[in-house]
Design an enzyme around this catalytic site. Sequence first.
Site, mmCIF file in Angstrom:
data_model
loop_
_atom_site.group_PDB
_atom_site.id
_atom_site.type_symbol
_atom_site.label_atom_id
_atom_site.label_comp_id
_atom_site.label_asym_id
_atom_site.label_seq_id
_atom_site.Cartn_x
_atom_site.Cartn_y
_atom_site.Cartn_z
ATOM 1 N N ASN A 82 -5.335 6.125 -1.597
ATOM 2 C CA ASN A 82 -4.837 6.606 -0.311
ATOM 3 C C ASN A 82 -4.341 8.047 -0.401
ATOM 4 O OD1 ASN A 82 -5.580 4.325 1.033
ATOM 5 N ND2 ASN A 82 -3.590 3.328 0.856
ATOM 6 N N HIS A 126 -3.368 -3.426 -5.818
ATOM 7 C CA HIS A 126 -3.657 -3.004 -4.447
ATOM 8 C C HIS A 126 -5.093 -3.377 -4.096
ATOM 9 C CE1 HIS A 126 -4.124 0.491 -1.398
ATOM 10 N NE2 HIS A 126 -3.664 -0.573 -0.789
ATOM 11 N N SER A 145 0.824 -1.208 0.000
ATOM 12 C CA SER A 145 0.000 0.000 0.000
ATOM 13 C C SER A 145 0.861 1.263 0.000
ATOM 14 C CB SER A 145 -0.978 0.007 1.174
ATOM 15 O OG SER A 145 -0.482 -0.688 2.260
ATOM 16 N N GLU A 166 -7.135 -1.548 -7.116
ATOM 17 C CA GLU A 166 -6.380 -0.457 -7.726
ATOM 18 C C GLU A 166 -5.155 -1.075 -8.403
ATOM 19 O OE1 GLU A 166 -4.832 2.200 -4.701
ATOM 20 O OE2 GLU A 166 -4.927 3.914 -6.046
#
Length: 503
Positions: free
Chosen positions: A182, A132, A111, A144
Site C-alpha cells: 500500500n 496482510h 492494513s 504480505e
Amino acid sequence: MLGVVGAGTMGAGIAQLGAAAGMRTLLHDPVPDALERGAEGVRRGLAKWAEKGRVGDDAVRLLEPVSSLDELSPCDLVIEAAPERPELKRDLFGALSVVCGDDVVLASNTSSIPITSLAGAAARPENVVGMHFFNPPPLMPLLEVIRAEQSADRALELAQEVGAAMGKDVIVAADGPGFLVNRCGRPFSAEGLRLLQERAATHDQIDRICRLGGGFRMGPFELMDLVGIDVGFEVAKSFTELSFGEPRWRPSPIQARMVAAGRLGRKSGRGYYDYVEGTPHRTDDPEPPEPGGGEGTTVTVLGEGPLADTLRERARSAGYELREGGPTELVVDAGPRPHPSPPGGAPLLVLCAATSLAGRGEQGAVGFHLLPPLEETRLVELTRLPVTQRFAAEAAEEFFAKLGFLAEWVEDAPGLVLGRIVCQLVNEAAFAIGEGVGSADDVDTGLTLGLSHPRGPVAWSEAIGLDHVLAVLDGLWEERREERYRAAPLLRRAARLGRSLRD
Ligand SMILES: NC(=O)c1ccc[n+]([C@@H]2O[C@H](COP(=O)([O-])OP(=O)(O)OC[C@H]3O[C@@H](n4cnc5c(N)ncnc54)[C@H](O)[C@@H]3O)[C@@H](O)[C@H]2O)c1
C-alpha cells in the site's frame, strides 16, 4: 491448527484458505450471526472448490466455528481479522496471549495499524507478525508478511510457510505506513489527485491516460471510487500521522471536499463519476489508429535511450524516412534531456521530461510524453502553449497517429500525466527499498499481484531508464520546489552508477 478471529469478509476468506490447505481451522466471531454467516461462506467457497477439484469433499470437515475465544487455545497460529480499530485489536492480542500457549504465533490482517504496536499489547511480542491478505483472500494471489520490531524469525517463518501452503506468493515487508504494497501503491492516487488539483487534466482524462497509455486496468479516480473516497482519505491521514507529515503522503483537499459533500464513490452512487443503475460510469475507450502512412516523409528523431530508439523503429516501420542531419520535415526530440534543435522551420516535437514545454523555451514547439515499453502503449499525451501554432499541433497529432497512437491533450508539466504518476511510483519504490522496507523483487511482486499493476515499478524503471525517471522528478522539483518531488537517494545513486534498483 489454525485459528481465525473475526468471520467477516477477510476472516471467512482466510479460514477457507486454511481448510483448503489441509489445516484444522477454528473460526471465531463474538457476534453469533456473523459467525454463522462467515462459516456458511466458507462452506460455500469450499464446495465450489471441491466441484472444481481444487480440494477434496472432506475439506469442509476441517472447519470448526467456535463461539468463545478460549477455544482457540490448541492453535499453532491465530490470524486476527477483526474490525480495523487499534484499541479493539490491542485488547484482542492481550486476550489471545492469555488464551494461547507460549509458542503460538499471533498474526494480524490489519492494513494500516502498526504491527509493532499490536505486538506491544501481547504478552510475547516476539510471536507477533502481520499477515496482510488482499480482498478477496481466496482469489488474490498475494500475502504480505510483516515484520514488527519485535518479531522473531520463527514467527515470520511460520507465517511464510502457512501462506505458501495456502498457495500464496509471499513477500516480506518491514513494519511502517502501508507496509510495502500500500505504501508503494500510494503515488497512483496521490499524484492523480495532485494533477487534478492543478487542473493538468480532468479526472476522466487522467484515468484514460493510465488505461491506454500505461496499461492499468483502472485509472486512479475509478479506483478511488471503488475503494471509497472516505476510506482513501482516512488512509492518507494515517500515513501523514505515522510519518509525522511526509509531504509525499499528505491527503488532498479534494478528498476532504468530496467526503464533506457525501460523494464517497460507488457506494454512495456518486464520486468522481456518477453511478446510475444500468448506465456505465464512463464511455468505452476508443481503438488506436492503424499504424502506417508515413509515405517517405522525412523526420529526425533526436535522443538516446529506449524511448528515442523505439520511436525511430516505429517511425521507420510506419513509412517515415529517418534523417540524422540536413533538412527534414519534422524534428522529434525524444531524449530525456533536451537537445539543441537543428536549424530550419520544421515543426518541433519535444519530450516533456526534464522540463515542461514552457520551461524548455522553444517558441512554437509541441510537447509530448510517452513511457516505454511502447508495445502496449496506445496513447500519447500532447501539450501546447498559447504561442504554439496550429500547423505544429496538427503535425504532432498526425505523426503519432501514423505511429498508431491516440492523442490526449493535457496541460504542460515535466512528465505530463502518466510520467508524473509512474515516476512517482518508481520513486516511492526506491525510497522503500532504500529504507529496507522490502526487496526490489518483492515490490514488483506486491504491486503486480496485490494491486494488479501492469508491471512493477522496478521493472518499469528498467524499461524507461533511470535517467528518464530522474529527469522527470528533477524537472518537477526544479519547477515546483516541492519536497514531494525530491528523488530517493537510491534512485539517484543507481542512475549515477548506471545500475538497476535491483542491484
Ligand atoms: N476488506 C478489505 O478489503 C481488507 C483488506 C485487507 C485487510 N483488511 C483488514 O481485515 C480486517 C477485517 O476486515 P473485514 O473487511 O473482514 O471486516 P468485516 O467488518 O467484514 O469483518 C469483521 C468481523 O469482525 C467481527 N468482530 C467484531 N468485533 C470483534 C471482536 N471484538 N473480536 C473479533 N471479531 C470481532 C465482526 O462481527 C465481523 O464479522 C480489518 O483489520 C481490515 O483492515 C481488510
